[in-house]
Scaffold this active site. Structure first.
Site, PDB file in Angstrom:
ATOM      1  CB  THR A 113      -0.868   0.028   1.275  1.00  0.00           C
ATOM      2  OG1 THR A 113      -1.575  -1.186   1.369  1.00  0.00           O
ATOM      3  CG2 THR A 113      -1.855   1.184   1.252  1.00  0.00           C
ATOM      4  CB  ILE A 172     -13.200  -4.426  -0.671  1.00  0.00           C
ATOM      5  CG1 ILE A 172     -14.008  -4.843  -1.913  1.00  0.00           C
ATOM      6  CG2 ILE A 172     -12.955  -2.930  -0.651  1.00  0.00           C
ATOM      7  CD1 ILE A 172     -13.374  -4.475  -3.217  1.00  0.00           C
ATOM      8  CG  ASP A 180      -7.054  -0.095   4.760  1.00  0.00           C
ATOM      9  OD1 ASP A 180      -6.502  -1.154   4.416  1.00  0.00           O
ATOM     10  OD2 ASP A 180      -6.429   0.984   4.850  1.00  0.00           O
ATOM     11  CB  THR A 224      -0.561   1.351   5.117  1.00  0.00           C
ATOM     12  OG1 THR A 224      -0.040   0.117   4.607  1.00  0.00           O
ATOM     13  CG2 THR A 224       0.437   1.902   6.115  1.00  0.00           C
ATOM     14  N   GLY A 225      -1.910  -1.292   6.245  1.00  0.00           N
ATOM     15  CA  GLY A 225      -1.778  -2.437   7.148  1.00  0.00           C
ATOM     16  C   GLY A 225      -2.794  -3.497   6.779  1.00  0.00           C
TER      17      GLY A 225
END
Lengths: 131, 239
Positions: free
Chosen positions: A1, A30, A32, A51-52
């Site tokens: 990301t 899907i 985040d 992000t993560g």
């Protein structure tokens, strides 16, 4: 990301996030990054990009929570980021970058590391990976 | 008040990422930061700067987006992105893209040129062609490294986010013909144990363990805690 947050000289905030998602994810999954309020958010007060592990970030509505803490509780940008990373987002699940309309920048993460770089007009500058 | 900018390339970094990879990532982040600072000094609006920088990051395979995107379990690319303008309180998002070179620019077009805030999969791909954004073959996004990472993730039976797994003799690979996993260092109850383990994660009683510094036969049913890339796999469990 990957993500970017900016406040310009007019005090206008914007945020952008883009990703390929998780390695070995199910087709149709899907995360985040495209969810406004989870991986990306910007209003008149701040801009946030997270992000993560997307499932955890969505559950915690990470990006909107940072903005809401500033808007409704009057916390500073760094206080809001620290609260969401340490109290809201499950441990080991991700991080975020954020700017505020008055020219502050903040980053926080509860994973082993996060690729990040920040700069402000006042001269602050950071490029880092680990804590 | 003044301008401020931040970029990220993902969280959940593999603890044993080789130094040259770490430097490569930092160099790209620095390049993007300088690009953004120059734009801000030229009074480019925030919404244009965030799109500009994410496009730059999507085009480079170092991070997990655009070219170099992580692969789904089918080995396909399904990219997603979103953008938000705090000043005008507008936003756009896309999901399930496999041919759009810069997903963030399509998200921007959803925000500017459509009555919606989110388009996904076929609808997003059709909108991309209507708007004339750059379309590339899906293979443009798929790198050999990401195919390797997908194989590693499959053999470790895990779903991973945003880190790169370098080649490592500790990587958990496919079991060999005897049903034993390749030689890896394992910690059974926190001790260094023999370097072979049965496929179900149990230690064979034939093997020996090292407990409190002494070599001893493994006890029946002793579970092995695998290592991956030099650290206990439990670190990666969340993924």
């Amino acid at each position: 990301t990957v993500g970017c947050v900016v406040v310009d000289s007019e005090g206008h905030c914007a945020s952008a996030t883009s990703t390929g998602g998780l390695i070995n994810k199910m087709s149709g999954r899907i995360g985040d990054s495209p969810i406004i309020g989870a991986g990306t958010y910007a209003n008149g007060v701040c801009a946030v990009s997270a992000t993560g592990e997307g499932e955890a970030i969505i559950r915690a509505t990470v990006a909107r929570d940072v903005a809401a803490l500033m808007e409704y509780k009057g916390l500073s940008l760094q206080e809001s980021v620290d609260f969401v990373i340490n109290k809201r987002l499950e441990d080991g699940k991700g991080g975020l970058i954020a700017v505020s309309s008055n020219g502050e920048v903040a980053a926080g993460f509860n994973t082993l590391g996060m690729f990040r770089a920040c700069a402000t007009e006042e001269g602050y500058f950071e490029v880092g990976i680990w804590q | 008040m003044g301008w401020a900018i931040a970029v990220h390339g993902g969280a959940g970094v593999d603890p044993s990422l080789p130094m040259e990879r770490q430097q490569e990532a930092k160099d790209l982040l620095l390049h993007c930061l300088n690009l953004g600072v120059s734009a801000l000094k030229a009074s480019v609006p925030a919404i244009d700067v965030v799109e500009l920088l994410v496009r730059e990051l999507e085009t480079n395979p170092v991070f997990n987006s655009g070219r170099g995107s992580a692969l789904s379990t089918k080995g396909t690319v399904e990219m997603e992105a979103s953008i938000m303008d705090g000043f005008r309180n507008k936003c756009g998002a896309v999901s399930g893209l496999s041919t759009v070179k810069n997903p963030i620019s399509l998200a921007r077009l959803v925000m500017e040129k459509s009555p919606h805030v989110y388009l996904a999969f076929n609808g997003a791909e059709e909108f991309a062609r209507e708007q004339g954004v750059e379309i590339v073959d899906t293979n443009y996004f798929i790198t050999a490294e990401n195919k390797e990472r997908l194989e590693q993730a499959k053999s470790a039976n895990s779903i991973q986010f945003d880190y790169r797994l370098p080649e490592s003799e500790n990587a958990v690979g496919k079991p060999n013909e005897n049903g034993l996993l390749p030689t890896i260092k394992i910690h059974a109850n926190g001790i260094v144990a023999a370097d072979k383990v049965l496929q179900n994660g149990l230690l064979s009683e034939k093997e020996s363990c090292i407990e409190n510094g002494e070599k001893m036969p493994c006890r029946k049913g002793m579970l092995a805690e695998f290592q991956m890339n030099g650290v206990p796999i439990s670190i990666y469990e969340p993924e």
